[in-house]
Design a protein around this motif. Structure first.
Motif, PDB file in Angstrom:
ATOM      1  N   ALA A  76     -17.608  14.533  19.762  1.00  0.00           N
ATOM      2  CA  ALA A  76     -18.531  15.354  20.534  1.00  0.00           C
ATOM      3  C   ALA A  76     -17.870  16.697  20.814  1.00  0.00           C
ATOM      4  N   LEU A  83     -18.602   2.044  24.829  1.00  0.00           N
ATOM      5  CA  LEU A  83     -17.419   2.907  24.858  1.00  0.00           C
ATOM      6  C   LEU A  83     -16.129   2.086  24.883  1.00  0.00           C
ATOM      7  N   LEU A 107     -16.490   9.330  21.450  1.00  0.00           N
ATOM      8  CA  LEU A 107     -16.780  10.677  21.924  1.00  0.00           C
ATOM      9  C   LEU A 107     -15.810  11.718  21.394  1.00  0.00           C
ATOM     10  N   LEU A 131     -21.377   8.988  31.819  1.00  0.00           N
ATOM     11  CA  LEU A 131     -20.394   9.536  30.888  1.00  0.00           C
ATOM     12  C   LEU A 131     -19.294  10.269  31.651  1.00  0.00           C
ATOM     13  N   THR A 169     -15.453   8.910  31.296  1.00  0.00           N
ATOM     14  CA  THR A 169     -14.533   9.734  30.503  1.00  0.00           C
ATOM     15  C   THR A 169     -13.647  10.646  31.335  1.00  0.00           C
ATOM     16  N   PRO A 185     -23.081  11.008  21.455  1.00  0.00           N
ATOM     17  CA  PRO A 185     -22.058  12.060  21.494  1.00  0.00           C
ATOM     18  C   PRO A 185     -22.544  13.393  20.926  1.00  0.00           C
TER      19      PRO A 185
END
Length: 305
Positions: A292, A282, A289, A213, A217, A151
């Motif tokens: 991040a 995850l 995250l 990712l 996400t 992240p």
């Protein structure tokens, strides 16, 4: 007199207040194993069953020796002070062996070597070489880059930048590394003079990482390749220290050179469970995250392990 075979083995655990050492200490406690937690700050030492805490810094080998006295096995994480890391490692290894430690389980770095591209690989190789030279029993755990740090590689603009080219890396979770360490420490006699690469289940490029990712996400993440010079300038502009810059750029260069393109079976073989993939990580850490810059509060990027 002979050795007391009924005496309980004590494991000296360094880094017990840290990200990996803390996980290892908690696992050993759940296994019912006796520990000496070697810490810099007694107030931060975890309170665990069958454990005691001892105050010692690597910079004070005499105190370190006293802290591990009576321990049979030492779990050794790298010194924080990168400038004197090699000398500090030599001093604490000598101190531990002088106090009767017979087996050192050292947390190293994947494909550590004298000619490694990444500074971490060269430093950890030096530590391994010195431990070998003492004649003590050893086990070297060599993890790949940590999934947990990914992240911090995502910029505010949704990019992952670095000189990694199309090279691949088998990201590994700290939890898997700690599981492997606990498996070794619970029965170190079965791992004498062994070297274990500790990786995730597949090696992937940073471009693939960014794509996955994005899919996982729902946010757009893109990998932007850089030259080493561009990476240094970019990370300097983000306020990273010279050491952090060297580690990040070196880690990416090692990926580009193919030095981290390794997939091992260590995690399933020693722990009995599969290594966590990016998706699995995850799922288990849904808020991973949130820190991040792209997904939550901004902050400077994390460096390699």
């Amino acid at each position: 007199m002979g050795e007391d075979l009924t005496a309980e083995r004590i494991i000296a655990t360094t880094g017990a207040t840290g990200a990996v050492g803390g996980r290892v200490a908690a696992r050993l406690a759940r296994l019912g194993l006796a520990q000496r937690l070697v810490v810099r700050d007694l107030n931060r030492a975890p309170e665990l069953p069958k454990s005691s805490a001892a105050l010692a810094a690597y910079e004070d080998p005499a105190a370190f020796g006293r802290a591990v006295r009576g321990s049979d096995v030492l779990f050794l994480v790298a010194a924080d002070d990168a400038r004197e890391r090699e000398a500090l490692h030599r001093a604490v290894v000598d101190a531990a062996l002088a106090e009767g430690v017979r087996h050192i389980v050292y947390l190293s770095f994947l494909n550590a070597g004298a000619a490694a591209t990444c500074v971490l690989g060269r430093e950890h190789h030096a530590a391994e070489a010195y431990i070998r030279s003492t004649g003590a029993a050893y086990t070297f755990l060599r993890p790949s880059l940590y999934l947990d740090l990914l992240p911090g590689w995502i910029g505010e603009d949704g990019t992952i930048r670095g000189p990694a080219g199309d090279g691949r890396v088998a990201w590994v979770s700290r939890d898997d590394v700690a599981d492997v360490a606990a498996a070794v420490l619970r029965a170190p006699e079965g791992h004498v003079n062994r070297v274990y690469a500790v990786t995730g289940p597949e090696a992937v490029s940073l471009g693939w990482t960014a794509t996955r990712l994005s899919t996982l996400t729902g946010r757009t993440v893109v990998y932007v390749p850089q030259t080493p010079e561009e990476a240094v300038d970019f990370l300097n502009s983000r306020g990273l220290s010279a050491r952090e810059v060297a580690e990040r750029v070196g880690a990416c260069a090692a990926v580009a050179a193919g030095e981290l393109d390794t997939v091992s079976t260590t995690v399933p073989r020693l722990t009995g469970h599969p290594a966590r993939s990016l998706e699995g990580y995850l799922r288990k850490n849904p808020s991973a995250l949130s820190h991040a810059p792209l997904f939550g509060d901004s902050g400077k990027a994390a460096t390699a392990p």
